[in-house]
Design a protein around this motif. Sequence first.
Motif, PDB file in Angstrom:
ATOM      1  N   THR A 167      60.815 -10.496 -83.861  1.00 16.25           N
ATOM      2  CA  THR A 167      62.034  -9.890 -84.408  1.00 16.25           C
ATOM      3  C   THR A 167      62.089 -10.017 -85.926  1.00 16.25           C
ATOM      4  O   THR A 167      63.105  -9.688 -86.532  1.00 16.25           O
ATOM      5  CB  THR A 167      63.269 -10.576 -83.805  1.00 16.25           C
ATOM      6  OG1 THR A 167      63.248 -11.971 -84.151  1.00 16.25           O
ATOM      7  CG2 THR A 167      63.300 -10.433 -82.296  1.00 16.25           C
ATOM      8  N   ILE A 168      61.015 -10.483 -86.543  1.00 11.27           N
ATOM      9  CA  ILE A 168      60.987 -10.709 -87.991  1.00 11.27           C
ATOM     10  C   ILE A 168      60.505  -9.431 -88.673  1.00 11.27           C
ATOM     11  O   ILE A 168      59.346  -9.040 -88.544  1.00 11.27           O
ATOM     12  CB  ILE A 168      60.074 -11.894 -88.337  1.00 11.27           C
ATOM     13  CG1 ILE A 168      60.580 -13.160 -87.635  1.00 11.27           C
ATOM     14  CG2 ILE A 168      60.002 -12.102 -89.842  1.00 11.27           C
ATOM     15  CD1 ILE A 168      59.625 -14.325 -87.719  1.00 11.27           C
ATOM     16  N   ARG A 169      61.386  -8.791 -89.406  1.00 14.41           N
ATOM     17  CA  ARG A 169      61.063  -7.549 -90.099  1.00 14.41           C
ATOM     18  C   ARG A 169      61.038  -7.792 -91.604  1.00 14.41           C
ATOM     19  O   ARG A 169      61.929  -8.427 -92.152  1.00 14.41           O
ATOM     20  CB  ARG A 169      62.097  -6.464 -89.785  1.00 14.41           C
ATOM     21  CG  ARG A 169      62.300  -6.205 -88.293  1.00 14.41           C
ATOM     22  CD  ARG A 169      61.108  -5.483 -87.666  1.00 14.41           C
ATOM     23  NE  ARG A 169      61.398  -5.080 -86.305  1.00 14.41           N
ATOM     24  CZ  ARG A 169      61.141  -5.829 -85.240  1.00 14.41           C
ATOM     25  NH1 ARG A 169      60.579  -7.011 -85.390  1.00 14.41           N
ATOM     26  NH2 ARG A 169      61.442  -5.398 -84.026  1.00 14.41           N
ATOM     27  N   SER A 170      60.033  -7.239 -92.262  1.00 15.74           N
ATOM     28  CA  SER A 170      59.910  -7.347 -93.726  1.00 15.74           C
ATOM     29  C   SER A 170      60.062  -8.784 -94.203  1.00 15.74           C
ATOM     30  O   SER A 170      60.752  -9.074 -95.183  1.00 15.74           O
ATOM     31  CB  SER A 170      60.941  -6.439 -94.412  1.00 15.74           C
ATOM     32  OG  SER A 170      60.765  -5.096 -94.030  1.00 15.74           O
ATOM     33  N   GLY A 171      59.422  -9.687 -93.483  1.00 16.27           N
ATOM     34  CA  GLY A 171      59.507 -11.099 -93.846  1.00 16.27           C
ATOM     35  C   GLY A 171      58.452 -11.484 -94.870  1.00 16.27           C
ATOM     36  O   GLY A 171      57.957 -10.645 -95.638  1.00 16.27           O
ATOM     37  N   ARG A 172      58.115 -12.742 -94.860  1.00 20.65           N
ATOM     38  CA  ARG A 172      57.073 -13.262 -95.742  1.00 20.65           C
ATOM     39  C   ARG A 172      55.986 -13.916 -94.894  1.00 20.65           C
ATOM     40  O   ARG A 172      56.269 -14.481 -93.824  1.00 20.65           O
ATOM     41  CB  ARG A 172      57.638 -14.274 -96.741  1.00 20.65           C
ATOM     42  CG  ARG A 172      58.522 -13.649 -97.794  1.00 20.65           C
ATOM     43  CD  ARG A 172      58.959 -14.666 -98.829  1.00 20.65           C
ATOM     44  NE  ARG A 172      57.835 -15.245 -99.564  1.00 20.65           N
ATOM     45  CZ  ARG A 172      57.224 -14.655-100.585  1.00 20.65           C
ATOM     46  NH1 ARG A 172      57.612 -13.458-100.995  1.00 20.65           N
ATOM     47  NH2 ARG A 172      56.226 -15.255-101.213  1.00 20.65           N
ATOM     48  N   CYS A 173      54.775 -13.835 -95.393  1.00 18.16           N
ATOM     49  CA  CYS A 173      53.651 -14.411 -94.670  1.00 18.16           C
ATOM     50  C   CYS A 173      53.074 -15.577 -95.458  1.00 18.16           C
ATOM     51  O   CYS A 173      53.141 -15.617 -96.685  1.00 18.16           O
ATOM     52  CB  CYS A 173      52.571 -13.361 -94.421  1.00 18.16           C
ATOM     53  SG  CYS A 173      51.886 -12.642 -95.938  1.00 18.16           S
ATOM     54  N   THR A 174      52.510 -16.530 -94.723  1.00 11.78           N
ATOM     55  CA  THR A 174      51.874 -17.700 -95.314  1.00 11.78           C
ATOM     56  C   THR A 174      50.565 -17.954 -94.570  1.00 11.78           C
ATOM     57  O   THR A 174      50.524 -17.873 -93.345  1.00 11.78           O
ATOM     58  CB  THR A 174      52.775 -18.944 -95.205  1.00 11.78           C
ATOM     59  OG1 THR A 174      54.040 -18.671 -95.806  1.00 11.78           O
ATOM     60  CG2 THR A 174      52.142 -20.144 -95.892  1.00 11.78           C
ATOM     61  N   PHE A 175      49.516 -18.261 -95.321  1.00 17.05           N
ATOM     62  CA  PHE A 175      48.216 -18.576 -94.725  1.00 17.05           C
ATOM     63  C   PHE A 175      47.641 -19.822 -95.378  1.00 17.05           C
ATOM     64  O   PHE A 175      47.848 -20.070 -96.566  1.00 17.05           O
ATOM     65  CB  PHE A 175      47.215 -17.419 -94.935  1.00 17.05           C
ATOM     66  CG  PHE A 175      47.577 -16.146 -94.236  1.00 17.05           C
ATOM     67  CD1 PHE A 175      47.171 -15.910 -92.941  1.00 17.05           C
ATOM     68  CD2 PHE A 175      48.325 -15.184 -94.889  1.00 17.05           C
ATOM     69  CE1 PHE A 175      47.493 -14.732 -92.296  1.00 17.05           C
ATOM     70  CE2 PHE A 175      48.660 -13.997 -94.264  1.00 17.05           C
ATOM     71  CZ  PHE A 175      48.242 -13.764 -92.955  1.00 17.05           C
ATOM     72  N   GLY A 176      46.910 -20.590 -94.600  1.00 16.36           N
ATOM     73  CA  GLY A 176      46.195 -21.729 -95.154  1.00 16.36           C
ATOM     74  C   GLY A 176      44.880 -21.294 -95.765  1.00 16.36           C
ATOM     75  O   GLY A 176      44.244 -20.349 -95.291  1.00 16.36           O
ATOM     76  N   SER A 177      44.447 -21.977 -96.825  1.00 16.44           N
ATOM     77  CA  SER A 177      43.160 -21.687 -97.457  1.00 16.44           C
ATOM     78  C   SER A 177      42.292 -22.939 -97.435  1.00 16.44           C
ATOM     79  O   SER A 177      42.780 -24.045 -97.174  1.00 16.44           O
ATOM     80  CB  SER A 177      43.346 -21.188 -98.890  1.00 16.44           C
ATOM     81  OG  SER A 177      44.010 -22.160 -99.672  1.00 16.44           O
ATOM     82  N   GLU A 178      41.018 -22.773 -97.730  1.00 18.33           N
ATOM     83  CA  GLU A 178      40.073 -23.864 -97.527  1.00 18.33           C
ATOM     84  C   GLU A 178      40.237 -25.007 -98.521  1.00 18.33           C
ATOM     85  O   GLU A 178      39.750 -26.111 -98.280  1.00 18.33           O
ATOM     86  CB  GLU A 178      38.643 -23.357 -97.542  1.00 18.33           C
ATOM     87  CG  GLU A 178      38.176 -22.764 -98.838  1.00 18.33           C
ATOM     88  CD  GLU A 178      36.753 -22.236 -98.728  1.00 18.33           C
ATOM     89  OE1 GLU A 178      36.007 -22.668 -97.838  1.00 18.33           O
ATOM     90  OE2 GLU A 178      36.392 -21.360 -99.542  1.00 18.33           O
ATOM     91  N   ASP A 179      40.927 -24.775 -99.652  1.00 18.87           N
ATOM     92  CA  ASP A 179      41.153 -25.868-100.601  1.00 18.87           C
ATOM     93  C   ASP A 179      42.427 -26.645-100.315  1.00 18.87           C
ATOM     94  O   ASP A 179      42.820 -27.527-101.078  1.00 18.87           O
ATOM     95  CB  ASP A 179      41.168 -25.341-102.037  1.00 18.87           C
ATOM     96  CG  ASP A 179      42.321 -24.369-102.298  1.00 18.87           C
ATOM     97  OD1 ASP A 179      43.120 -24.124-101.369  1.00 18.87           O
ATOM     98  OD2 ASP A 179      42.402 -23.844-103.425  1.00 18.87           O
ATOM     99  N   GLY A 180      43.098 -26.319 -99.193  1.00 11.32           N
ATOM    100  CA  GLY A 180      44.293 -27.051 -98.799  1.00 11.32           C
ATOM    101  C   GLY A 180      45.589 -26.447 -99.289  1.00 11.32           C
ATOM    102  O   GLY A 180      46.667 -26.873 -98.862  1.00 11.32           O
TER     103      GLY A 180
END
Length: 290
Positions: free
Chosen positions: A159-172
């Motif tokens: 149900t989340i529209r036009s939200g924000r995304c977060t991803f982890g990266s290899e440097d922490g």
Amino acid sequence: PANGKSSVTLAGGGETPVPEKTVRVEERNDRFVVDTGAMIFEVRKNGFNIIDIAKAGDQQIIETHQRGLCVQVEGTEYCAALDPDANVTLEEAGPLHVVLRAVGSLKNAVGERKFDFDCRLYAYAGSPDVRAVVSLINRQGKDADFIPLSALLLELPTTIRSGRCTFGSEDGTVKQAGFSDAPEAYIYQVSSSEHVFGGAVGGQGSGKQTKPDTIGWGCLSDGQKAIGAGVRWFWQLHPKSVEMTSGGMLRIGLYPSRHREPLKIYTGVARTHEVRLCFSAGAMDTDKLK
């Protein structure tokens, strides 16, 4: 150590305290409803779609849908939700954890079967997490036969529209973005030694060289609610992806469609994947997702 010795001392303990929260499961005619104390989710008996409805606090994060586990083979889509004969059972039920098991086939719109599946969902008292262990099985044909798998996807419309995304990266660190400049965002492990971020986020990294344990997860949120997903052995079992869209789709590429080379799944072969889903009312703790 191998061929070594160690000394272990057992000490007496006191009484085990009564847990503050327990997990409860209710069986209805058409579904199971699981309440962990931190979130509630529902699993359909007919038309198994992984999780049909999910709520955290007063926020509904997943609404009833027809996606779930799907494969693509030679331009045709086959989904677990299209199998009317799939069997969903309560395998374990205790005060601290619940296990639901679903077995069935992936079928297309006219009922043709391509693969079988075996999926277990694990939920724990007081936890906002659901752990899904999914096996894709080829029981068709003879020994030398194979099915060219173009994609194996776990899709959950939120149900989340036009939200924000977060991803982890290899440097922490984490990569964060909105969807104003692109309708999607993803991390895609191309090979054991290369992954790329795309859409609303950018960048690239390796895998095997640095052996990171901080990639393979993502979070979609709108400030009031959030859903996170992580794939175990993300770079080791490449190709893999975690993808999100501005329309609220969470897509986990257990064999991503953006990987253009089909995978030959021979008769008698099974592939098993583990995914952890996390639900939150309010902001998601990204340290927990790491």
